[in-house]
Design a protein around this motif. Structure first.
Motif, PDB file in Angstrom:
ATOM      1  N   ILE A 184     -53.817  -5.078 -27.040  1.00  0.00           N
ATOM      2  CA  ILE A 184     -54.436  -4.030 -26.224  1.00  0.00           C
ATOM      3  C   ILE A 184     -53.846  -4.104 -24.815  1.00  0.00           C
ATOM      4  O   ILE A 184     -53.924  -5.144 -24.160  1.00  0.00           O
ATOM      5  CB  ILE A 184     -55.967  -4.195 -26.151  1.00  0.00           C
ATOM      6  CG1 ILE A 184     -56.565  -4.282 -27.558  1.00  0.00           C
ATOM      7  CG2 ILE A 184     -56.580  -3.042 -25.372  1.00  0.00           C
ATOM      8  CD1 ILE A 184     -56.388  -3.055 -28.398  1.00  0.00           C
ATOM      9  N   ASP A 185     -53.269  -2.998 -24.377  1.00  0.00           N
ATOM     10  CA  ASP A 185     -52.711  -2.910 -23.029  1.00  0.00           C
ATOM     11  C   ASP A 185     -53.528  -1.931 -22.201  1.00  0.00           C
ATOM     12  O   ASP A 185     -53.649  -0.748 -22.564  1.00  0.00           O
ATOM     13  CB  ASP A 185     -51.250  -2.444 -23.065  1.00  0.00           C
ATOM     14  CG  ASP A 185     -50.295  -3.525 -23.543  1.00  0.00           C
ATOM     15  OD1 ASP A 185     -50.665  -4.716 -23.448  1.00  0.00           O
ATOM     16  OD2 ASP A 185     -49.195  -3.188 -24.018  1.00  0.00           O
ATOM     17  N   ILE A 212     -51.722  -3.336 -16.517  1.00  0.00           N
ATOM     18  CA  ILE A 212     -52.475  -4.147 -15.557  1.00  0.00           C
ATOM     19  C   ILE A 212     -53.311  -5.226 -16.242  1.00  0.00           C
ATOM     20  O   ILE A 212     -53.869  -6.083 -15.571  1.00  0.00           O
ATOM     21  CB  ILE A 212     -53.373  -3.259 -14.673  1.00  0.00           C
ATOM     22  CG1 ILE A 212     -54.283  -2.388 -15.534  1.00  0.00           C
ATOM     23  CG2 ILE A 212     -52.525  -2.394 -13.744  1.00  0.00           C
ATOM     24  CD1 ILE A 212     -55.228  -1.522 -14.738  1.00  0.00           C
ATOM     25  N   ASN A 213     -53.397  -5.185 -17.575  1.00  0.00           N
ATOM     26  CA  ASN A 213     -54.102  -6.233 -18.306  1.00  0.00           C
ATOM     27  C   ASN A 213     -53.682  -6.170 -19.769  1.00  0.00           C
ATOM     28  O   ASN A 213     -53.385  -5.094 -20.297  1.00  0.00           O
ATOM     29  CB  ASN A 213     -55.621  -6.062 -18.195  1.00  0.00           C
ATOM     30  CG  ASN A 213     -56.385  -7.232 -18.788  1.00  0.00           C
ATOM     31  OD1 ASN A 213     -55.918  -8.368 -18.739  1.00  0.00           O
ATOM     32  ND2 ASN A 213     -57.554  -6.972 -19.347  1.00  0.00           N
ATOM     33  N   ARG A 214     -53.643  -7.337 -20.416  1.00  0.00           N
ATOM     34  CA  ARG A 214     -53.274  -7.391 -21.837  1.00  0.00           C
ATOM     35  C   ARG A 214     -54.131  -8.447 -22.521  1.00  0.00           C
ATOM     36  O   ARG A 214     -54.290  -9.560 -22.019  1.00  0.00           O
ATOM     37  CB  ARG A 214     -51.795  -7.712 -21.997  1.00  0.00           C
ATOM     38  CG  ARG A 214     -51.342  -7.910 -23.457  1.00  0.00           C
ATOM     39  CD  ARG A 214     -49.830  -8.087 -23.530  1.00  0.00           C
ATOM     40  NE  ARG A 214     -49.156  -6.849 -23.157  1.00  0.00           N
ATOM     41  CZ  ARG A 214     -47.860  -6.777 -22.862  1.00  0.00           C
ATOM     42  NH1 ARG A 214     -47.105  -7.869 -22.882  1.00  0.00           N
ATOM     43  NH2 ARG A 214     -47.304  -5.612 -22.530  1.00  0.00           N
ATOM     44  N   TYR A 215     -54.683  -8.074 -23.661  1.00  0.00           N
ATOM     45  CA  TYR A 215     -55.444  -9.033 -24.459  1.00  0.00           C
ATOM     46  C   TYR A 215     -55.280  -8.669 -25.934  1.00  0.00           C
ATOM     47  O   TYR A 215     -54.676  -7.640 -26.281  1.00  0.00           O
ATOM     48  CB  TYR A 215     -56.918  -9.066 -24.046  1.00  0.00           C
ATOM     49  CG  TYR A 215     -57.662  -7.764 -24.233  1.00  0.00           C
ATOM     50  CD1 TYR A 215     -58.425  -7.529 -25.376  1.00  0.00           C
ATOM     51  CD2 TYR A 215     -57.618  -6.762 -23.259  1.00  0.00           C
ATOM     52  CE1 TYR A 215     -59.117  -6.348 -25.546  1.00  0.00           C
ATOM     53  CE2 TYR A 215     -58.303  -5.577 -23.429  1.00  0.00           C
ATOM     54  CZ  TYR A 215     -59.050  -5.372 -24.569  1.00  0.00           C
ATOM     55  OH  TYR A 215     -59.720  -4.198 -24.740  1.00  0.00           O
ATOM     56  N   TYR A 216     -55.834  -9.489 -26.810  1.00  0.00           N
ATOM     57  CA  TYR A 216     -55.601  -9.333 -28.248  1.00  0.00           C
ATOM     58  C   TYR A 216     -56.927  -9.378 -29.003  1.00  0.00           C
ATOM     59  O   TYR A 216     -57.844 -10.114 -28.636  1.00  0.00           O
ATOM     60  CB  TYR A 216     -54.669 -10.442 -28.754  1.00  0.00           C
ATOM     61  CG  TYR A 216     -53.315 -10.422 -28.081  1.00  0.00           C
ATOM     62  CD1 TYR A 216     -52.246  -9.736 -28.647  1.00  0.00           C
ATOM     63  CD2 TYR A 216     -53.104 -11.070 -26.864  1.00  0.00           C
ATOM     64  CE1 TYR A 216     -51.004  -9.703 -28.034  1.00  0.00           C
ATOM     65  CE2 TYR A 216     -51.875 -11.043 -26.233  1.00  0.00           C
ATOM     66  CZ  TYR A 216     -50.828 -10.352 -26.823  1.00  0.00           C
ATOM     67  OH  TYR A 216     -49.598 -10.316 -26.202  1.00  0.00           O
ATOM     68  N   ASN A 249     -64.125   4.163 -27.019  1.00  0.00           N
ATOM     69  CA  ASN A 249     -62.925   4.601 -27.722  1.00  0.00           C
ATOM     70  C   ASN A 249     -62.556   3.667 -28.853  1.00  0.00           C
ATOM     71  O   ASN A 249     -61.908   4.071 -29.811  1.00  0.00           O
ATOM     72  CB  ASN A 249     -61.751   4.714 -26.744  1.00  0.00           C
ATOM     73  CG  ASN A 249     -61.477   6.160 -26.383  1.00  0.00           C
ATOM     74  OD1 ASN A 249     -62.191   7.050 -26.807  1.00  0.00           O
ATOM     75  ND2 ASN A 249     -60.441   6.381 -25.608  1.00  0.00           N
ATOM     76  N   ALA A 250     -62.940   2.389 -28.736  1.00  0.00           N
ATOM     77  CA  ALA A 250     -62.616   1.432 -29.792  1.00  0.00           C
ATOM     78  C   ALA A 250     -63.236   1.842 -31.117  1.00  0.00           C
ATOM     79  O   ALA A 250     -62.664   1.659 -32.185  1.00  0.00           O
ATOM     80  CB  ALA A 250     -63.080   0.035 -29.402  1.00  0.00           C
ATOM     81  N   ALA A 251     -64.421   2.440 -31.084  1.00  0.00           N
ATOM     82  CA  ALA A 251     -65.075   2.868 -32.312  1.00  0.00           C
ATOM     83  C   ALA A 251     -64.257   3.939 -33.020  1.00  0.00           C
ATOM     84  O   ALA A 251     -64.107   3.934 -34.234  1.00  0.00           O
ATOM     85  CB  ALA A 251     -66.481   3.384 -32.005  1.00  0.00           C
ATOM     86  N   ILE A 269     -60.298   4.881 -17.211  1.00  0.00           N
ATOM     87  CA  ILE A 269     -61.526   4.107 -17.381  1.00  0.00           C
ATOM     88  C   ILE A 269     -61.915   3.943 -18.850  1.00  0.00           C
ATOM     89  O   ILE A 269     -62.311   2.867 -19.299  1.00  0.00           O
ATOM     90  CB  ILE A 269     -62.679   4.766 -16.605  1.00  0.00           C
ATOM     91  CG1 ILE A 269     -62.423   4.649 -15.092  1.00  0.00           C
ATOM     92  CG2 ILE A 269     -64.017   4.113 -16.948  1.00  0.00           C
ATOM     93  CD1 ILE A 269     -62.393   3.235 -14.573  1.00  0.00           C
ATOM     94  N   PHE A 270     -61.785   5.005 -19.633  1.00  0.00           N
ATOM     95  CA  PHE A 270     -62.396   5.002 -20.955  1.00  0.00           C
ATOM     96  C   PHE A 270     -61.431   4.755 -22.117  1.00  0.00           C
ATOM     97  O   PHE A 270     -61.880   4.528 -23.237  1.00  0.00           O
ATOM     98  CB  PHE A 270     -63.126   6.330 -21.191  1.00  0.00           C
ATOM     99  CG  PHE A 270     -64.241   6.576 -20.232  1.00  0.00           C
ATOM    100  CD1 PHE A 270     -65.458   5.937 -20.381  1.00  0.00           C
ATOM    101  CD2 PHE A 270     -64.080   7.433 -19.157  1.00  0.00           C
ATOM    102  CE1 PHE A 270     -66.496   6.157 -19.489  1.00  0.00           C
ATOM    103  CE2 PHE A 270     -65.110   7.662 -18.263  1.00  0.00           C
ATOM    104  CZ  PHE A 270     -66.324   7.017 -18.432  1.00  0.00           C
ATOM    105  N   LYS A 271     -60.144   4.808 -21.858  1.00  0.00           N
ATOM    106  CA  LYS A 271     -59.199   4.736 -22.984  1.00  0.00           C
ATOM    107  C   LYS A 271     -59.366   3.466 -23.803  1.00  0.00           C
ATOM    108  O   LYS A 271     -59.347   3.499 -25.036  1.00  0.00           O
ATOM    109  CB  LYS A 271     -57.761   4.836 -22.468  1.00  0.00           C
ATOM    110  CG  LYS A 271     -56.731   4.804 -23.592  1.00  0.00           C
ATOM    111  CD  LYS A 271     -55.315   4.978 -23.078  1.00  0.00           C
ATOM    112  CE  LYS A 271     -54.331   4.956 -24.243  1.00  0.00           C
ATOM    113  NZ  LYS A 271     -52.932   5.098 -23.789  1.00  0.00           N
ATOM    114  N   ASP A 272     -59.517   2.315 -23.160  1.00  0.00           N
ATOM    115  CA  ASP A 272     -59.605   1.043 -23.883  1.00  0.00           C
ATOM    116  C   ASP A 272     -61.014   0.468 -23.874  1.00  0.00           C
ATOM    117  O   ASP A 272     -61.207  -0.722 -24.106  1.00  0.00           O
ATOM    118  CB  ASP A 272     -58.628   0.031 -23.267  1.00  0.00           C
ATOM    119  CG  ASP A 272     -57.193   0.518 -23.350  1.00  0.00           C
ATOM    120  OD1 ASP A 272     -56.772   0.880 -24.456  1.00  0.00           O
ATOM    121  OD2 ASP A 272     -56.512   0.542 -22.314  1.00  0.00           O
ATOM    122  N   SER A 273     -62.011   1.330 -23.637  1.00  0.00           N
ATOM    123  CA  SER A 273     -63.393   0.860 -23.618  1.00  0.00           C
ATOM    124  C   SER A 273     -63.945   0.762 -25.031  1.00  0.00           C
ATOM    125  O   SER A 273     -63.322   1.197 -26.008  1.00  0.00           O
ATOM    126  CB  SER A 273     -64.267   1.806 -22.791  1.00  0.00           C
ATOM    127  OG  SER A 273     -64.434   3.034 -23.475  1.00  0.00           O
TER     128      SER A 273
END
Length: 771
Positions: free
Chosen positions: A754-755, A739-743, A294-296, A287-291
Motif C-alpha cells: 500500500i502506497d 509519503i508512506n508505504r506499508y504492507y 476504500n479498502a472495503a 485523504i480517502f483513497k487508502d482509508s
C-alpha cells in the motif's frame, strides 16, 4: 488539470503584469519601512518595532545630510511614533499614544530580524518567530494567510504527510506541539481531516512560534509552542470582508458597539456537499483513497457510492476596554468536520451488502481574559478557558445487522493567573500560576456480537512559573531565565523545568543565540488499530497513567549564529532534542511492532540553515535542514536503535517572490529525502498468515519533490471596497510522491503493498471583497 482553468490562471498573471507596466509613476512619498532600512545601513543603528504598527505607512523622503539625531527629531515631529534612542545603536519605535509602562514592556521583547522569510514574519530576541497576517506578503502555494501552512515554511518545521494536523517540529510528532488559540488549547487543528488549517486566516492576526526555549508560562507539551491570537485593539471603525475559494466561502467583521466595546465575528463553511471542484477531488483522493472506507471496495465489487463531506468554523470575540487600566476579552469558537459515506457492493459470495458510515469531528472552545495595569510597572491578568474535542465514528453494516460505534473525547478546563513587573527598562519579571483539569473518554460499542468498552481518565495539574528578562546597558546582550514547577495529581509527581535564552549581538551585524529547556507532557495520541475511525483520523487522545502510558519528558538545546546586513540574512543553528517515555502505540508502527506496546525514547540531532536576500521588489531564500532522528525502545529491536518513522535526513526549500504595488507572485521548490519504512522479507510467499519483516525502518522511500506557485492581485473595486483575486497551483508538475508505504495480507494470503500518495496537481482560486 482542466486546460481552461490553467489558461485562466496564467491569463490572470499576465494581465496583472501588464497592469503593473502601465502604472509605474514617481511617488512623492516613500514607505517608512524602506526609510528605516536605509537609515540602519547609513548610521549603523538598529530600529526595534512591531511590524504591523508601521505597515502601509509612507512619508516624505528625508534629507540625506541630516545626522541621526536630526533624523529622529524630524520623525518624531512628522509621524505618530516616538523614536527613542536607548543606546548608540539601538532605537525603539512605539506609538505616541502608548503609555510609558507599555513602551518598556515592548522594548524587552524586541524584533531582531524583520522580514525573516517574507514581510510580516520576524524573529525576536527571545528566539520566538512572530507572524503578522495583516502585514503578510506571500508564500508560494498560498493565496490566503493559512496560519499552519505559514509555519511550515520555517526551517525545522514540516509535515511528513502534508497534513496540517501532523506538523513535525524538529522530529517531534504533532501531538507534542502546544497549539493555543486565544489561550485555548486545541486538540483539533485541521479541516478536511488535516489538509486545511481550522483557524480562519482573515481574523487570526498574530502567530508566535517557539521551537525551543519556550517561555516558562507554557507547559504540557514537549515539542514546540504555537500561539494564535486575533486582533486585540479596538479599531473604532466598521470593517468586514467576504470571499471564497474552490472549497469554501467565508466572512468576517469587526463591529464597534461603543467607544469601549467591539465585536469580532468570523465564519467559514465548505460547499463541498453541494458542488464538487477539481480542488475537492484532489483533496478527497488524498485523504480517502487508502482509508478503511476504500479498502472495503478493494476486496469486493463496488456497485454504488455516495459521500457527503463538509466543514465549518466560526469565532466570536468580544473586546471591552473597561478603562485606561483594565480590559476584558471573551472568545468563543467552534470547528467541525462531517463525513457521510454510503456504499453498496457485492461480496465474494455474490451477496449484496450496504454500509452507512458517519464520521464527525468537533471542537468547542471558550476563554475569558481580564487584564489590569497597576501603577506604571505591574500588569495582572487572569484567564479561564474550556476546550472540548469530540471524535465520533459510526459504521452501520445493514445486511449483517451490525453497528460499530467509536468515540474519543477530550474535556480540558484551565485557569491561569499572570503577573509581570517592569523593574526597569533593562529588567522585567514574569510569573504566575496555572491549573488544568483534563478528562479523556474512549468509548467503543459493537452489536452482533455485543461488546461495550468505556474508559474515562482525569488528570489535574498545578503549576507555578517565573522568569526574568534582562538587557545589558549597551542593549547587546539579552538573557531570559525561567522555570516551571508542575505537580501532576493523579501521578503524584513533581517536575522542575528550567528554561534559558541568551541572545548576544557583536560586530554590529552578528548575533549568537543559545537556548535550552526541559519540558513534560501528560496527554498524547495513540493508535489502537490502523483502521480505527476508518483509518482517516485513527489517532486517539489518551492520558498518562504512570504504567503503560508514562509521563513524557524532554530536553532540548540549540546554538545559533546569524548575520543580518544589507537585506542579507544568513543563519545556522545546531540543536539536540531528546524525548523520553514515549510509547510504541503513539508512533503508529505499520510493521512487526504494530500490536506491540513498549516504552522508549527518540533523540534528534540536527542543523537548520537559512539564507535570505531581498533586493528591489524581489525576495529569495533557501533553507536546509539536516537531522538524524533515532528510536531506542526497551525491548523492541533488541533494544538497538533504529530510524524514527518520521526521520527525514535532508530537507530543503527554495523560494522566489515578487511584490510590486498591488501584485504579488511566488514560486517555491520543496524537496526532502525519503521517509523510512519496513519491507517484508519475501513478497511472493502466499502460504503465510503473518508477514515476516526486515529490520525496522531499514528501507527508505524515494525522494519527495514538489513545486508550488501562487499569485495575488489587489484592486479598488469601488469607493471603500478593496478586491483581491488569487490563484495557486500546488504540485505544479504533478509529481507522484510516495509519503508512506506499508504492507497487508489480502484474502488469498498474498502480501499487498500500500502506497500513500501525496496531493496531485491541485489548483485553487480565491476572490475577496474587503469593506
Amino acid at each position: 488539470m482542466n486546460k481552461k482553468l490553467l489558461s485562466f490562471i496564467f491569463y490572470f498573471i499576465a494581465i496583472a503584469f501588464c497592469n503593473l507596466a502601465y502604472s509605474q509613476q514617481q511617488k512623492a512619498v516613500q514607505p517608512l519601512t524602506e526609510i528605516l532600512q536605509a537609515l540602519e545601513k547609513k548610521h549603523h543603528v538598529i530600529f526595534s518595532f512591531e511590524t504591523k504598527i508601521i505597515e502601509g505607512i509612507s512619508i516624505k523622503p528625508l534629507s540625506k545630510d541630516l545626522s541621526i539625531q536630526q533624523v529622529l527629531a524630524q520623525l518624531n515631529r512628522t509621524t505618530d511614533f516616538n523614536f527613542k534612542m536607548l543606546s548608540d545603536r539601538f532605537i525603539a519605535i512605539t506609538p505616541k499614544e502608548t503609555d510609558k509602562s507599555q513602551s518598556e514592556i515592548q522594548q524587552l521583547e524586541e524584533v531582531v530580524i524583520t522580514n525573516y522569510l517574507t514581510k510580516g514574519i520576524s524573529k525576536t530576541n527571545n528566539g520566538t518567530i512572530k507572524a503578522d497576517t495583516k502585514a503578510f506578503d506571500i508564500l508560494p502555494g498560498l493565496i490566503e494567510p493559512d496560519v499552519l501552512q505559514i509555519v511550515q515554511n520555517l526551517p525545522g518545521i514540516m509535515s511528513v504527510d502534508e497534513r496540517i494536523s501532523n506538523i513535525n517540529v524538529r522530529g517531534g510528532t504533532n501531538d507534542q506541539n502546544l497549539i493555543l488559540y486565544e489561550g485555548i488549547r486545541m486538540y483539533q487543528s485541521g479541516h478536511f481531516f488535516g489538509l486545511i488549517s481550522a483557524f480562519n486566516p482573515h481574523l487570526s492576526e498574530n502567530i508566535t512560534v517557539s521551537k525551543n526555549g519556550t517561555s516558562a508560562k507554557y507547559g504540557n507539551a514537549v515539542s514546540s509552542t504555537i500561539a494564535i491570537k486575533n486582533g486585540d485593539k479596538l479599531d473604532n471603525n466598521i470593517s468586514a470582508g467576504i470571499g471564497g475559494n474552490m472549497l469554501s466561502v467565508d466572512a468576517f467583521a469587526k463591529i464597534p458597539l461603543s467607544k469601549k466595546t467591539e465585536l469580532q465575528l468570523s465564519a467559514r463553511r465548505s460547499y463541498t456537499d453541494i458542488l464538487v471542484s477539481e480542488t475537492y477531488d484532489a483533496y478527497f483522493e488524498r485523504i480517502f483513497k487508502d482509508s478503511e472506507l476504500n479498502a472495503a471496495s478493494q476486496m469486493n465489487t463496488l456497485l454504488a457510492q455516495d459521500e457527503r463531506f463538509l466543514f465549518y468554523d466560526f469565532n466570536v470575540k468580544f473586546l471591552y476596554d473597561i478603562d485606561r487600566t483594565s480590559k476584558l476579552r471573551i472568545n468563543v469558537m467552534n470547528i467541525s468536520n462531517n463525513l457521510n459515506f454510503d456504499q453498496i457492493f457485492t461480496t465474494v459470495d455474490n451477496n449484496f451488502q450496504e454500509t452507512k458510515s458517519d464520521l464527525d469531528q468537533m471542537s468547542y472552545g471558550a476563554s475569558v481574559t481580564y487584564i489590569k495595569q497597576l501603577h506604571n510597572d505591574t500588569k495582572l491578568s487572569a484567564q479561564i478557558y474550556s476546550s472540548i474535542y469530540d471524535l465520533d465514528a459510526q459504521n452501520n453494516n445493514i445486511t449483517q445487522n451490525q453497528l460499530f460505534t467509536q468515540e474519543n473525547k477530550v474535556e480540558d478546563f484551565g485557569l491561569r493567573l499572570d503577573v509581570s513587573n517592569t523593574i526597569s527598562k533593562d529588567l522585567k519579571f514574569n510569573g504566575g500560576y496555572q491549573f488544568n483539569e483534563v478528562g479523556v473518554t474512549n468509548f467503543e460499542h459493537v452489536t452482533n456480537p455485543n461488546y461495550t468498552s468505556l474508559v474515562k481518565e482525569i488528570i489535574r495539574t498545578h503549576a507555578l512559573f517565573g522568569e526574568i528578562e534582562w538587557y545589558s546597558s549597551s542593549r547587546d546582550t539579552y538573557i531570559r531565565l525561567g522555570s516551571r514547577v508542575s505537580y501532576f495529581g493523579k501521578l503524584s509527581e513533581f517536575l522542575i523545568e528550567p528554561r534559558v535564552t541568551l541572545n548576544y549581538k557583536f560586530l554590529d551585524y552578528f548575533r549568537l543565540e543559545a537556548i535550552g529547556e526541559l519540558k513534560s507532557q501528560s496527554i498524547t495520541q495513540i493508535i489502537d488499530l490502523q483502521q480505527d475511525f476508518f483509518g482517516i483520523e485513527k489517532r486517539r487522545w489518551q492520558l498518562a497513567n504512570g504504567k503503560d502510558v508514562p509521563l513524557i519528558k524532554s530536553e532540548q538545546t540549540s546554538l545559533g549564529l546569524s548575520y543580518n546586513q544589507n537585506n542579507l540574512l544568513i543563519s545556522v543553528e545546531g540543536y539536540y532534542k531528546g524525548v523520553h517515555h514515549i510509547t510504541a502505540r503513539s508512533q503508529g508502527f505499520q510493521n512487526q511492532f504494530q500490536f506491540i506496546n513498549d516504552i522508549g525514547h527518540y533523540t534528534v540531532k540536527g542543523v537548520d540553515f537559512l539564507i535570505h536576500k531581498r533586493f528591489s521588489d524581489f525576495s529569495t531564500w533557501l533553507s536546509y535542514t539536516y537531522s538524524k532522528n533515532d528510536y531506542n525502545f526497551n525491548e523492541i529491536n533488541n533494544s538497538n536503535a533504529f530510524p524514527n518513522s518520521i526521520d527525514l535526513r535532508h530537507a530543503a526549500n527554495a523560494s522566489l517572490t515578487y511584490n510590486r504595488n498591488n501584485f504579488k507572485i511566488g514560486i517555491g521548490l520543496n524537496w526532502h529525502s525519503g521517509r523510512p519504512f519496513t519491507a517484508p522479507l519475501d513478497m511472493q510467499d502466499n502460504t503465510i498468515t503473518t508477514i515476516a519483516y526486515n529490520a525496522p525502518n531499514s528501507s527508505r522511500l524515494s525522494d519527495y519533490f514538489r513545486t508550488d506557485m501562487s499569485a495575488i492581485y489587489k484592486f479598488q473595486a469601488s469607493k471603500g471596497i478593496q478586491a483581491e483575486i488569487g490563484a495557486s497551483i500546488w504540485n505544479i508538475f504533478n509529481q507522484t510522491n510516495i509519503i508512506n508505504r506499508y504492507y497487508t495480507l489480502n484474502t488469498e494470503g498474498d502480501i499487498t503493498q500500500i502506497d500513500n500518495r501525496s496531493l496531485k496537481l491541485t489548483p485553487n482560486l480565491s476572490f475577496r471583497l474587503n469593506f
